[in-house]
Design a protein around this motif. Sequence first.
Motif, short mmCIF file in Angstrom:
data_model
loop_
_atom_site.label_atom_id
_atom_site.label_comp_id
_atom_site.label_asym_id
_atom_site.label_seq_id
_atom_site.Cartn_x
_atom_site.Cartn_y
_atom_site.Cartn_z
N GLY A 116 0.83 -1.22 0.00
CA GLY A 116 0.00 0.00 0.00
C GLY A 116 0.86 1.26 0.00
O GLY A 116 2.05 1.22 0.33
N CYS A 147 -1.22 4.82 4.15
CA CYS A 147 -2.55 4.29 3.78
C CYS A 147 -3.40 3.97 5.01
O CYS A 147 -3.00 3.18 5.87
CB CYS A 147 -2.36 3.02 2.94
SG CYS A 147 -3.92 2.20 2.59
N VAL A 185 -3.33 -4.50 -2.80
CA VAL A 185 -1.95 -4.31 -2.34
C VAL A 185 -1.45 -5.48 -1.49
O VAL A 185 -0.35 -5.44 -0.97
CB VAL A 185 -1.77 -2.98 -1.55
CG1 VAL A 185 -2.17 -1.78 -2.40
CG2 VAL A 185 -2.51 -3.00 -0.22
N ASN A 211 -12.73 5.21 2.47
CA ASN A 211 -11.85 6.29 2.01
C ASN A 211 -12.60 7.20 1.03
O ASN A 211 -12.02 8.00 0.32
CB ASN A 211 -10.55 5.73 1.41
CG ASN A 211 -10.82 4.67 0.36
OD1 ASN A 211 -11.86 4.71 -0.30
ND2 ASN A 211 -9.91 3.73 0.19
N CYS A 238 -7.21 8.19 2.73
CA CYS A 238 -6.34 7.74 1.65
C CYS A 238 -5.54 8.96 1.18
O CYS A 238 -6.08 9.79 0.45
CB CYS A 238 -7.21 7.19 0.51
SG CYS A 238 -6.40 7.10 -1.08
N PRO A 239 -4.29 9.09 1.60
CA PRO A 239 -3.53 10.28 1.22
C PRO A 239 -3.47 10.50 -0.30
O PRO A 239 -3.56 11.64 -0.78
CB PRO A 239 -2.13 10.04 1.79
CG PRO A 239 -2.18 8.80 2.60
CD PRO A 239 -3.53 8.17 2.46
S1 SF4 Z 1 -4.58 4.60 -3.08
FE1 SF4 Z 1 -5.25 5.13 -0.99
S2 SF4 Z 1 -6.42 3.36 -0.18
FE2 SF4 Z 1 -5.18 2.70 -1.98
S3 SF4 Z 1 -3.27 1.89 -1.12
FE3 SF4 Z 1 -2.91 4.05 -1.66
S4 SF4 Z 1 -3.39 5.19 0.23
FE4 SF4 Z 1 -4.26 3.12 0.46
#
Ligand code: SF4
Length: 304
Positions: A20, A24, A53, A129, A213-214
């Motif tokens: 990830g 995350c 992931v 998210n 979710c950054p």
């Molecule tokens: S896109 Fe967002 S939810 Fe997906 S792995 Fe990356 S941080 Fe996590």
Amino acid sequence: MAKVSIKNLPGEELFFGHAGCVGCGGTLAARLALKVLGSKTMLVMPPCCVMAVSCFYPQIPFRVPALISSFAGTAAVLSGISAGLRVKNKEGYHVVGFAGDGGTADIGLQALSGAVERGDRFIYICYDNEAYMNTGAQRSGATPRGTRTTTTPVTGASQGENRPKKDMFRIMLAHGIPYAATASIAYPVDYFEKVSRAMNTGGPSYIHVLAPCPTGWGLDSSLTVQAARLAVETGLWPLMEYDGGQVQLTKNPANRKPVSSYLKMQGRFKHFAPEDISFVQKQVDDYWAKAREKETLPGGMPMW
Ligand code: SF4
Ligand SMILES: Cc1ncc(C[n+]2csc(CCOP(=O)(O)OP(=O)(O)O)c2C)c(N)n1
Ligand SMILES: [Mg+2]
């Protein structure tokens, strides 16, 4: 089970080595839940970021059986596993769904509704998210109003999402589910306790955990936990649970912070004009005024 605290959690990790993004929130939500659930857990995941992931052969970061369902079918598979364990007289297992907001509020809703209606024994955790992140941040039914996503851009006539966030907590309560809760990765002990109560529920249980979710939120990856905490401190994300027919707050956000502190740290709200921020503030203020008036929570989340 003893009261859950950081001190009596096992040191053993049941989810590590995933791919990830840094910061995350979704993968953190999975790791924290497994700390309480333990090794006698059977996980079911639909396609979503956490699945994507973590399920790439030959490296599987889960130390518990983790099955990938169809996007729409998570809760149907939970029902099947639950029935199989019952028929085989196998006890002590936790059958757990772990799905994103898109897989829950949109495509998986029918299967979840049916499984809750049947009263099957499982725990369903939705990590929220607020968009379809795994496929590039498209809007979902859980995307709040005004949010910029790749399918609700900010250009011309489109000024971000134009519908309010779907209230999954209220939808679950309307099913008469025995146990439901909201949670946040910024309040791990509160989350642990809720997972623990769900494990001790005789029928279906539902936990909806806010998991920033950054990447999709336009948030610095060091600020994931801070954003999740601010969502609670501003009153946008009440931490509550429904147990024994009562909705209760598990954390009272006294002296709520202004919603601007949460909105302004995220690129997805960068286009918000002062009146947009005031609109969100009013929705939240109205929600809490109503809660105080009735001396009880309205039974759902603030709508914006
Ligand atoms: S896109 Fe967002 S939810 Fe997906 S792995 Fe990356 S941080 Fe996590
Ligand atoms: C039937 C079907 N439609 C679309 C997809 C593509 N798809 C895979 S993951 C995903 C997004 C999932 O979003 P969400 O449930 O919110 O989880 P997140 O990726 O945000 O963690 C989509 C659209 C699919 N796998 N199956
Ligand atoms: Mg999502």
